[in-house]
Design an enzyme around this catalytic site. Structure first.
Site, PDB file in Angstrom:
ATOM      1  N   LEU A 139       0.846  -1.193   0.000  1.00  0.00           N
ATOM      2  CA  LEU A 139       0.000   0.000   0.000  1.00  0.00           C
ATOM      3  C   LEU A 139       0.881   1.243   0.000  1.00  0.00           C
ATOM      4  O   LEU A 139       1.975   1.246   0.560  1.00  0.00           O
ATOM      5  CB  LEU A 139      -0.909   0.012   1.239  1.00  0.00           C
ATOM      6  CG  LEU A 139      -1.865  -1.162   1.393  1.00  0.00           C
ATOM      7  CD1 LEU A 139      -2.940  -0.835   2.416  1.00  0.00           C
ATOM      8  CD2 LEU A 139      -2.510  -1.559   0.079  1.00  0.00           C
ATOM      9  N   GLY A 196       1.110  -5.153   1.144  1.00  0.00           N
ATOM     10  CA  GLY A 196       0.151  -5.137   0.035  1.00  0.00           C
ATOM     11  C   GLY A 196       0.665  -5.869  -1.195  1.00  0.00           C
ATOM     12  O   GLY A 196      -0.127  -6.358  -2.006  1.00  0.00           O
ATOM     13  N   ASN A 212       4.252  -7.542   6.698  1.00  0.00           N
ATOM     14  CA  ASN A 212       5.127  -6.926   7.695  1.00  0.00           C
ATOM     15  C   ASN A 212       4.472  -5.755   8.423  1.00  0.00           C
ATOM     16  O   ASN A 212       5.158  -4.937   9.037  1.00  0.00           O
ATOM     17  CB  ASN A 212       6.416  -6.438   7.010  1.00  0.00           C
ATOM     18  CG  ASN A 212       6.145  -5.361   5.968  1.00  0.00           C
ATOM     19  OD1 ASN A 212       5.101  -5.351   5.347  1.00  0.00           O
ATOM     20  ND2 ASN A 212       7.085  -4.447   5.795  1.00  0.00           N
ATOM     21  N   GLU A 213       3.126  -5.668   8.366  1.00  0.00           N
ATOM     22  CA  GLU A 213       2.434  -4.514   8.927  1.00  0.00           C
ATOM     23  C   GLU A 213       2.856  -4.202  10.359  1.00  0.00           C
ATOM     24  O   GLU A 213       3.006  -3.037  10.732  1.00  0.00           O
ATOM     25  CB  GLU A 213       0.908  -4.724   8.890  1.00  0.00           C
ATOM     26  CG  GLU A 213       0.265  -4.477   7.548  1.00  0.00           C
ATOM     27  CD  GLU A 213       0.387  -5.646   6.582  1.00  0.00           C
ATOM     28  OE1 GLU A 213       1.142  -6.601   6.874  1.00  0.00           O
ATOM     29  OE2 GLU A 213      -0.275  -5.607   5.534  1.00  0.00           O
TER      30      GLU A 213
END
Ligand SMILES: CCCCCCC/C=C/C(=O)SCCNC(=O)CCNC(=O)[C@H](O)C(C)(C)COP(=O)(O)OP(=O)(O)OC[C@H]1O[C@@H](n2cnc3c(N)ncnc32)[C@H](O)[C@@H]1OP(=O)(O)O
Length: 325
Positions: free
Chosen positions: A131, A176, A200-201
């Site tokens: 993202l 994303g 990996n957020e």
């Protein structure tokens, strides 16, 4: 809901015909928006497959414009009855003797780094950096809501696509980027230890949405997903294969040809039985989002607007900026 989706599709298609252009190239057909290039292969009247190439320099981040163009392209392919399979891949700078299609000179400079002798060295490829952080940082809640709706839309359309989708992962694929890959029916990754893939957020101080978590659990299993999500693990190819984030790892120069040959095997299965099976496996997960889309949008907009989350994103962006020596 169905009416709203149809209306949205009509708007996207109209925008698509404005944005898109068609060309005939060596018997193959292609159409391109600014950020997505689609090439179709196969004779007229026969089954054809399409290759969707991302070209949103410098890192193929999923900006709002990119998401819009992606959905337009996918919709066109879904509506073309001769197309049965689609390969997602990156058109960004590659190394060795491969072509540089998308990059401007300035981007090429950006996508390169200098070695000790001052010579330009190309940096590793990027499938998608995920993202677009600049869509989630320093904007207003209405923008976050619009952005999140587009993210949901892309995920739903990919996850429920009746086409056979495959990803040819030719570069780094965090968050994303991994989302794009795990919506596909099959994933083939280049054997380059510099490329990693995963959600990996948590490293950014944010949390993957429940529907992406569900997609991950469906792909690698509950325990592996629980561990990888908490740690924000980015897997190099061999580990990604072991845990099941990808289905195959092949030498970098064979990613495309291997994906084509696996696609041929999948296309030997009758469409109706394969599609019904896919729906049977995926519908409940997708319905979980469909029934609470608006609440998910509001949840995202208020979560991402928090001062503490904006601060985390700021720090992460600064870290990215300063990592270049
Ligand atoms: C309820 C709440 C739910 C919230 C859920 C949110 C779910 C979020 C999912 C996401 O996808 S968040 C994004 C996660 N992505 C990343 O962590 C990747 C970050 N990028 C990198 O690690 C690296 O850039 C790379 C992809 C490995 C490429 O490295 P390389 O050295 O080749 O390039 P860089 O110099 O790092 O980057 C060039 C340029 O691009 C900018 N950039 C990088 N990634 C992004 C991004 N995702 N969005 C926007 N911009 C990005 C980077 O800052 C550089 O910019 P400049 O400094 O040149 O201006």
């Amino acid at each position: 809901m169905a009416m709203a989706l149809r209306a949205a599709s009509r708007v996207l298609l109209r925008a698509g015909s404005r944005l898109g252009r068609r060309e005939a190239v060596d018997g193959a057909r292609r159409f391109a928006n600014k950020r997505v290039l689609v090439e179709t292969e196969g004779a007229a009247g026969a089954t054809r497959i399409a290759v969707m190439k991302f070209r949103n320099p410098p890192v193929n981040s999923l900006s709002l414009d990119f998401l819009t163009e992606f959905v337009i392209s996918l919709e066109k392919l879904e509506n073309d009855k001769s197309i049965r399979g689609v390969i997602l891949t990156s058109d960004s700078l590659k190394r060795g003797n491969q072509t540089k299609v998308a990059a401007t000179e300035k981007t090429e400079e950006k996508r390169a780094t200098r070695d000790h002798g001052g010579r330009l060295q190309e940096r590793p490829g990027i499938f998608s950096a995920g993202l677009d952080l600049l869509e989630m940082y320093g904007r207003n809640p209405a923008h976050y809501a619009e952005y999140w709706k587009a993210v949901q839309e892309l995920w739903l359309r990919l996850y429920l696509s009746s086409l056979t989708l495959m990803s040819a992962i030719n570069g780094a694929s965090p968050a994303g980027g991994c989302l794009l890959a795990i919506t596909c029916d099959y994933r083939i990754m280049a054997d380059n230890p510099k490329y990693t893939i995963g959600l990996n957020e948590s490293l950014l101080g944010i949390v993957a949405p429940f529907w992406l978590k569900d997609n991950y659990v469906n792909t690698i299993g509950h325990r592996a997903a629980e561990r990888a999500l908490q740690l924000g693990t980015l897997f190099p190819p061999a580990e990604a294969l072991k845990v099941g984030v990808v289905d195959e790892v092949v030498p970098e120069d064979q990613v495309h040809s291997k994906t084509l040959s696996v696609m041929a095997k999948w296309l030997a299965i009758p469409d109706h039985s394969r599609q019904l099976t896919k729906t049977m496996m995926r519908k409940a997960t997708a319905d979980n989002l469909i029934k609470q889309r608006e609440a998910d949008i509001q949840n995202f907009a208020s979560f991402i607007s928090r001062d503490s989350i904006q601060k985390s994103l700021h720090m992460y962006l600064e870290k990215l900026k300063h990592k270049k020596g």
